[in-house]
Design a protein around this motif. Structure first.
Motif, PDB file in Angstrom:
ATOM      1  N   LYS A  45       0.835  -1.198   0.000  1.00 19.13           N
ATOM      2  CA  LYS A  45       0.000   0.000   0.000  1.00 19.13           C
ATOM      3  C   LYS A  45       0.874   1.254   0.000  1.00 19.13           C
ATOM      4  N   VAL A  46       0.602   2.128  -0.953  1.00 22.14           N
ATOM      5  CA  VAL A  46       1.298   3.416  -1.055  1.00 22.14           C
ATOM      6  C   VAL A  46       0.294   4.523  -0.778  1.00 22.14           C
ATOM      7  N   ILE A  47       0.621   5.419   0.151  1.00 15.69           N
ATOM      8  CA  ILE A  47      -0.196   6.613   0.359  1.00 15.69           C
ATOM      9  C   ILE A  47       0.581   7.811  -0.176  1.00 15.69           C
ATOM     10  N   ILE A  48      -0.030   8.497  -1.127  1.00 17.26           N
ATOM     11  CA  ILE A  48       0.571   9.676  -1.755  1.00 17.26           C
ATOM     12  C   ILE A  48      -0.091  10.914  -1.185  1.00 17.26           C
ATOM     13  N   SER A  49       0.702  11.810  -0.598  1.00 13.31           N
ATOM     14  CA  SER A  49       0.178  13.041   0.000  1.00 13.31           C
ATOM     15  C   SER A  49       0.482  14.233  -0.887  1.00 13.31           C
ATOM     16  N   VAL A  50      -0.527  15.087  -1.078  1.00 19.06           N
ATOM     17  CA  VAL A  50      -0.348  16.329  -1.826  1.00 19.06           C
ATOM     18  C   VAL A  50      -1.308  17.353  -1.255  1.00 19.06           C
ATOM     19  N   ILE A  51      -0.984  18.627  -1.377  1.00 14.97           N
ATOM     20  CA  ILE A  51      -1.794  19.675  -0.759  1.00 14.97           C
ATOM     21  C   ILE A  51      -2.818  20.260  -1.728  1.00 14.97           C
ATOM     22  N   SER A  52      -2.778  19.850  -2.997  1.00 18.25           N
ATOM     23  CA  SER A  52      -3.727  20.355  -3.988  1.00 18.25           C
ATOM     24  C   SER A  52      -5.082  19.670  -3.831  1.00 18.25           C
ATOM     25  N   ASP A  53      -6.073  20.125  -4.624  1.00 16.28           N
ATOM     26  CA  ASP A  53      -7.399  19.482  -4.556  1.00 16.28           C
ATOM     27  C   ASP A  53      -7.514  18.308  -5.514  1.00 16.28           C
ATOM     28  N   LEU A  54      -6.406  17.957  -6.188  1.00 13.40           N
ATOM     29  CA  LEU A  54      -6.254  16.743  -7.001  1.00 13.40           C
ATOM     30  C   LEU A  54      -6.888  16.824  -8.398  1.00 13.40           C
ATOM     31  N   VAL A  55      -7.950  17.597  -8.550  1.00 16.54           N
ATOM     32  CA  VAL A  55      -8.726  17.554  -9.795  1.00 16.54           C
ATOM     33  C   VAL A  55      -7.868  17.885 -11.009  1.00 16.54           C
ATOM     34  N   THR A  56      -7.071  18.960 -10.916  1.00 15.82           N
ATOM     35  CA  THR A  56      -6.283  19.392 -12.072  1.00 15.82           C
ATOM     36  C   THR A  56      -4.790  19.097 -11.906  1.00 15.82           C
ATOM     37  N   ASP A  57      -4.420  18.391 -10.858  1.00 16.80           N
ATOM     38  CA  ASP A  57      -2.999  18.112 -10.613  1.00 16.80           C
ATOM     39  C   ASP A  57      -2.564  16.884 -11.402  1.00 16.80           C
ATOM     40  N   GLN A  58      -2.057  17.143 -12.597  1.00 22.98           N
ATOM     41  CA  GLN A  58      -1.706  16.053 -13.489  1.00 22.98           C
ATOM     42  C   GLN A  58      -0.464  15.287 -13.054  1.00 22.98           C
ATOM     43  N   ARG A  59       0.467  15.956 -12.393  1.00 24.68           N
ATOM     44  CA  ARG A  59       1.682  15.248 -11.986  1.00 24.68           C
ATOM     45  C   ARG A  59       1.367  14.149 -10.983  1.00 24.68           C
ATOM     46  N   VAL A  60       0.561  14.460  -9.972  1.00 26.66           N
ATOM     47  CA  VAL A  60       0.250  13.423  -8.989  1.00 26.66           C
ATOM     48  C   VAL A  60      -0.662  12.346  -9.587  1.00 26.66           C
ATOM     49  N   HIS A  61      -1.532  12.747 -10.509  1.00 30.98           N
ATOM     50  CA  HIS A  61      -2.374  11.735 -11.176  1.00 30.98           C
ATOM     51  C   HIS A  61      -1.504  10.761 -11.959  1.00 30.98           C
ATOM     52  N   LYS A  62      -0.557  11.288 -12.720  1.00 34.99           N
ATOM     53  CA  LYS A  62       0.308  10.414 -13.523  1.00 34.99           C
ATOM     54  C   LYS A  62       1.144   9.493 -12.633  1.00 34.99           C
ATOM     55  N   THR A  63       1.606  10.024 -11.510  1.00 33.34           N
ATOM     56  CA  THR A  63       2.384   9.211 -10.577  1.00 33.34           C
ATOM     57  C   THR A  63       1.526   8.098  -9.979  1.00 33.34           C
ATOM     58  N   ALA A  64       0.334   8.471  -9.502  1.00 30.94           N
ATOM     59  CA  ALA A  64      -0.558   7.477  -8.900  1.00 30.94           C
ATOM     60  C   ALA A  64      -0.960   6.409  -9.912  1.00 30.94           C
ATOM     61  N   GLN A  65      -1.250   6.822 -11.135  1.00 31.13           N
ATOM     62  CA  GLN A  65      -1.637   5.868 -12.181  1.00 31.13           C
ATOM     63  C   GLN A  65      -0.480   4.927 -12.513  1.00 31.13           C
ATOM     64  N   CYS A  66       0.725   5.485 -12.570  1.00 34.37           N
ATOM     65  CA  CYS A  66       1.919   4.678 -12.843  1.00 34.37           C
ATOM     66  C   CYS A  66       2.081   3.594 -11.774  1.00 34.37           C
ATOM     67  N   LEU A  67       1.941   3.969 -10.506  1.00 35.89           N
ATOM     68  CA  LEU A  67       2.109   2.999  -9.417  1.00 35.89           C
ATOM     69  C   LEU A  67       0.977   1.976  -9.400  1.00 35.89           C
ATOM     70  N   HIS A  68      -0.226   2.428  -9.698  1.00 32.49           N
ATOM     71  CA  HIS A  68      -1.363   1.503  -9.803  1.00 32.49           C
ATOM     72  C   HIS A  68      -1.086   0.442 -10.879  1.00 32.49           C
ATOM     73  N   GLU A  69      -0.576   0.896 -12.015  1.00 32.38           N
ATOM     74  CA  GLU A  69      -0.296  -0.039 -13.114  1.00 32.38           C
ATOM     75  C   GLU A  69       0.880  -0.950 -12.808  1.00 32.38           C
ATOM     76  N   GLN A  70       1.723  -0.558 -11.860  1.00 32.38           N
ATOM     77  CA  GLN A  70       2.836  -1.409 -11.432  1.00 32.38           C
ATOM     78  C   GLN A  70       2.429  -2.404 -10.351  1.00 32.38           C
ATOM     79  N   GLY A  71       1.149  -2.380  -9.970  1.00 32.85           N
ATOM     80  CA  GLY A  71       0.644  -3.382  -9.038  1.00 32.85           C
ATOM     81  C   GLY A  71       0.580  -2.951  -7.590  1.00 32.85           C
ATOM     82  N   PHE A  72       0.733  -1.646  -7.311  1.00 31.62           N
ATOM     83  CA  PHE A  72       0.638  -1.160  -5.944  1.00 31.62           C
ATOM     84  C   PHE A  72      -0.808  -0.803  -5.598  1.00 31.62           C
ATOM     85  N   ASN A  73      -1.137  -0.921  -4.318  1.00 34.82           N
ATOM     86  CA  ASN A  73      -2.428  -0.472  -3.802  1.00 34.82           C
ATOM     87  C   ASN A  73      -2.281   1.008  -3.455  1.00 34.82           C
ATOM     88  N   VAL A  74      -2.813   1.894  -4.296  1.00 35.84           N
ATOM     89  CA  VAL A  74      -2.534   3.328  -4.197  1.00 35.84           C
ATOM     90  C   VAL A  74      -3.705   4.075  -3.576  1.00 35.84           C
TER      91      VAL A  74
END
Length: 368
Positions: A5-34
């Protein structure tokens, strides 16, 4: 085998934050529980569907020291009372609670620095605020093992300050077939310049707005929100430029890119007034390239390197509104040059994309 399990913390509201979305999606596709955690503000849009889990906290404050304090306290206790195998902190404003929990629980921490945080203009003239963030950075950074940032210039600064190896993962866009198949040999019928991103001080937007007084047949579309949004809107009204300047507010990524694709040129004209902007390489630069439009930019080290290497645009030499207007007219009226740059954006997109860039993240997590 149970997923880590990976918990990713960010201070943005997530909706338009593409960097954290791409990171989370990358880890999800690598088999992590994100699980991606951020915040929800009064004006936050609804979250689009994601393949990984998302949690947004509502805090009693949305700005000032009280906001940062409340978020970090909440973040600490949330991480303390939730099972997690790997922590992933985005930017200095989430680093301290993640660092403390990583030590308390004896689990790895990955740090992604989105910018040279202590050099941002918002805290440049606030010595106490800068001292607080700088003290946190000086205490924590030398103790970090897994660190990356958005470009080599900022990596060099951190390595020089803290003697820590810092990787580079640029804010590049996803490469997709739809964008690759764009017609890059013709120009839009209407002359449109577009800006996408945060509306903050020293991004050159005031000067571009004022430059619109001296151009004809050009529309300026501003996509995004931020601290100076209302100031910019007032500037437009004061100069009777409502017919030439349009504010869309914050948009979902797909909506934003559809508007960008129809533009003639994209701008990134930050002023070199602070270290963060001097060394910036914003994701909008790559969004413009993937959307098939050339770039007009300030001569900032990292952006200039990309524009020059792939021959995809040109540079502002001044932030004087009349000189900006002259440059805009020169660029818009040279159709042959625009098409040349436009064609080159495909070469840039093929070389600068998330599928290639995310390899460093995959390599880090393969060790954890």
């Amino acid at each position: 085998m149970k997923k880590k399990k990976v918990i990713i913390s960010v201070i943005s509201d997530l909706v338009t934050d593409q960097r954290v979305h791409k990171t989370a999606q990358c880890l999800h596709e690598q088999g992590f529980n994100v699980l991606l955690i951020g915040r929800k503000m009064k004006k936050s849009a609804e979250m689009p569907p994601r393949d990984y889990r998302v949690k947004r906290v509502v805090l009693p404050f949305e700005t000032s020291f009280l906001f940062y304090a409340s978020y970090n306290i909440w973040n600490f206790f949330f991480l303390l009372f939730n099972k997690v195998d790997i922590l992933h902190s985005n930017d200095l404003d989430t680093l301290f609670p993640n660092f403390l929990i990583s030590k308390l629980k004896g689990i790895p921490l990955v740090y992604d620095s989105h910018e040279y945080f202590t050099g941002v203009p918002e805290i440049k003239k606030k010595p106490f605020v800068r001292f607080v963030w700088g003290s946190i950075e000086k205490y924590v950074f030398p103790k970090l093992k897994y660190v990356y940032t958005v470009n080599q210039s900022i990596a060099n600064i951190y390595e020089g300050l803290y003697n820590v190896k810092v990787g580079v993962v640029r804010n590049v866009s996803f490469l997709n077939q739809e964008n690759l198949s764009l017609d890059r040999s013709t120009l839009p019928e209407q002359n449109v310049i577009v800006y996408q991103g945060m509306l903050n001080m020293d991004r050159g937007l005031e000067e571009v707005i004022l430059a619109m007084q001296y151009v004809d047949n050009i529309k300026f579309i501003i996509i995004g929100g931020g601290d100076v949004e209302h100031k910019l809107q007032e500037l437009v009204k004061q100069n009777n430029l409502e017919s030439k300047v349009e504010f869309t507010g914050k948009l979902q990524y797909k909506e934003m890119i559809e508007i960008t694709k129809k533009a003639t040129i994209g701008i990134s004209v930050e002023k070199p007034t602070n270290e963060n902007y001097i060394y910036c390489l914003p994701n909008k630069v790559f969004d413009y390239l993937h959307a098939g439009i050339p770039i007009l930019t300030s001569r900032l080290i990292e952006i200039e390197s990309i524009v020059t290497k792939y021959d995809v645009g040109t540079f502002l030499e001044s932030h004087i509104p009349k000189e900006i207007a002259s440059k805009l007219n020169e660029v818009i009226n040279n159709k042959e040059q625009l098409i040349h740059w436009k064609k080159n954006t495909q070469k840039a997109a093929l070389a600068c994309n998330w599928q290639l860039e995310s390899e460093l993240i995959k390599n880090i997590y393969a060790k954890l």
